[in-house]
Write an enzyme that holds these catalytic residues in place. Structure first.
Site, PDB file in Angstrom:
ATOM      1  CG  ASP A 118      -2.283   0.602   0.930  1.00  8.24           C
ATOM      2  OD1 ASP A 118      -2.321   1.833   0.758  1.00  8.24           O
ATOM      3  OD2 ASP A 118      -3.298  -0.114   0.880  1.00  8.24           O
ATOM      4  CG  HIS A 136      -5.360   3.701   0.776  1.00 11.22           C
ATOM      5  ND1 HIS A 136      -4.997   2.380   0.575  1.00 11.22           N
ATOM      6  CD2 HIS A 136      -6.625   3.805   0.311  1.00 11.22           C
ATOM      7  CE1 HIS A 136      -6.004   1.733  -0.001  1.00 11.22           C
ATOM      8  NE2 HIS A 136      -7.009   2.574  -0.171  1.00 11.22           N
ATOM      9  CB  SER A 188      -9.298   0.267  -0.051  1.00 11.84           C
ATOM     10  OG  SER A 188      -8.789   0.465  -1.331  1.00 11.84           O
TER      11      SER A 188
END
Length: 527
Positions: free
Chosen positions: A169, A210, A413
């Protein structure tokens, strides 16, 4: 293969020359070096596929002869990452063997203004400190964890620290108090050149929260403060594959899978699709290189005992139906998409052996944005949906860690790391199981979710999507909703019977026990 137009490259080279950034060519040389390589720039990064079994010296020689330089070569899969300022590099190395996603997207020349991941934070806020993070217990806001019985599972086990989940990520905040005990800096790496860089500066987050959010869903500490992850007893590895523009180029992902395969990582979470296309088509020039390289990398990781989990995108698309990819790179035409069972697919979710995850909201109904398709989805998990309001006034999105504190995001996600966390619990209670065996257990522990009788989200009288299949396996939810309590209550692993080509059981190649947290002084030094 797709390359920048020579006229564009020549114009950029002239501009750089005028600015004094390039040396002037020898008079009469016609911009050709003595080796016959054109050098107008910009230098592009390429993924290069060789015949299996090609030795590293041979691969290096071929790249050099084609006017390139090798960044890294992965002999296990015969794939290299190379750079070249010569716009003819692809033709020189050979048809269908090299591809520059960077060149096609335009980021190397500043043409692209598109940002793929739009959840951004300032660099200053990403350098969080323990003191700045709120310490209140936010467990009552974690409707997602209650939906999969994670709190009940923790009464049995919170996971084994020998199990490592690699978070491919945008990086994990090493200072966040909910993550610093789980994060293993020795197993963390940056992959933004296609070659593993273990320095903290390479794998720590810079522009996006994220990865930190995903990491908290998997393994945030169960310490009565902040949030708690699905498997707070396992370790995390930050494997940075998202660059500062929000792109995940295929060479980044290949590097991430190869790192996991060679460093004893048990599970990878992949909450992304590889760029520059949402759907990569193996029958299109250039993209077949990506398809082949990704297949080799994922297959190799699986063969080394790594279970890979991936999100299926937020496009609300039926992945089994024909369509058109309108999410193409800037200045590039859209191209046909024929679903996961043909030549075009979302990678890595569509790769063989990868656990593909769809998303549901708090009402256990497919999230409005979640892609779907019978045979394309293995399991589902909470990802949140603004159309589905949880009880007690909680946010409809998923609460987790972000640099400097906590935040709510919705998306597949967020669904995928719930599955990676449940898989980590299974790996903890079934040590030595192969990826295929863990996948079978994931499917078995899931709670079947029937297709909704009415999927008209906006009350327009028109169905927003069609769910096909039956209760225990369908296009919206696959085998069903993962359940952490079921996962840790399965007992002895039912061994697979009959012939198998699956990988041998994983061995613990990495350090054992709790990770050693990284300190502020190390982060500041970029170690």
């Amino acid at each position: 293969m797709p390359l920048l137009r020579r006229a564009q490259v020549a114009a950029l080279g002239a501009a750089l020359l005028a600015a004094g950034c390039l040396a002037a060519p020898v008079a009469g040389a016609d911009d050709i070096t003595p080796s016959g390589c054109v050098q107008p720039g910009p230098t592009l990064r390429y993924l290069v596929v060789f015949d299996k079994g090609t030795a590293e010296p041979d691969a290096d020689a071929q790249i050099s002869a084609a006017c390139g330089a090798t960044t890294v070569y992965y002999p296990q899969i015969a794939v290299a990452v190379a750079t070249s300022p010569d716009p003819g590099f692809g033709d020189k190395i050979g048809p269908g063997r090299a591809y520059s996603a960077q060149g096609e997207s335009g980021t190397a020349t500043g043409q692209s203004s598109r940002r793929k991941i739009d959840e951004t934070m300032s660099a200053a806020s990403l350098l969080s400190s323990t003191e700045s993070v709120p310490s209140a217990d936010l467990g009552d806001k974690q409707w997602d964890m209650r939906l999969i019985d994670a709190n009940l599972a923790h009464q049995i086990t919170e996971g084994d620290p020998r199990v490592v989940v690699g978070v491919l990520d945008s990086g994990i905040d090493p200072r966040h108090p909910d993550l610093k005990q789980a994060l293993d800096p020795q197993l963390s790496v940056g992959c933004l050149t296609g070659k593993a860089d273990p320095s903290v500066a390479a794998w720590a987050p810079t522009t996006s929260p994220h990865g930190t959010h995903v990491a908290g869903i998997i393994a945030a500490a169960d310490d009565g403060k902040g949030v708690t992850g699905v498997a707070p007893g396992v370790r995390l590895a930050s494997v940075k594959v998202v660059d500062d523009d929000g792109y995940i180029y295929p060479e980044y992902a290949v590097c991430g899978f190869m790192w996991a395969a060679t460093h004893g990582i048990t599970i990878t979470n992949n909450s992304y699709y590889v760029d520059p296309w949402e759907y990569t088509c193996s029958d299109q020039q250039g993209q077949r290189v990506v398809t082949e390289a990704m297949k080799r990398a994922v297959d190799y990781a699986t063969s080394q005992g790594v279970l890979n989990v991936a999100a299926v995108t937020n496009s609300a698309a039926d992945l089994t139906q024909p369509g058109t990819d309108t999410r193409s790179p800037d200045n590039a035409p859209s191209h046909p998409v024929r679903g996961v069972n043909s030549n075009c697919a979302v990678l890595p979710a569509a790769e063989r052996g990868v656990v593909a995850v769809s998303s549901v909201g708090s009402n256990q109904v497919k999230a409005s944005y979640s892609s779907y398709g019978l045979g394309a989805i293995d399991v589902t998990a909470p990802g949140g949906d603004v159309h589905q309001k949880p009880a007690n006034g909680n946010n409809p999105c998923v609460l987790s860690t972000v640099p400097g504190g906590y935040g709510d995001f919705c998306g597949t996600s967020m669904a995928a790391p719930h599955v990676a966390g449940v898989a980590a619990l299974l790996a903890s209670t079934h040590p030595g199981d192969t990826p295929a065996q863990l996948t079978k257990l994931l499917n078995q522990q899931a709670k079947p979710v029937q297709c909704p009788s009415d999927y008209d989200l906006n009350d327009t009288g028109v169905q927003d999507a069609y769910c096909s299949g039956y209760a225990s396996f369908n296009g919206f939810y696959g085998h069903g909703m993962v359940n952490a309590l079921n996962a840790v209550s399965t007992g002895t692993t039912p061994k697979l019977t009959g012939p198998t080509t699956d990988a041998p059981a994983q061995t613990d190649k990495g350090p054992t026990g709790k990770a050693t947290p990284i300190g502020p002084e190390q982060l500041a030094a970029g170690q």
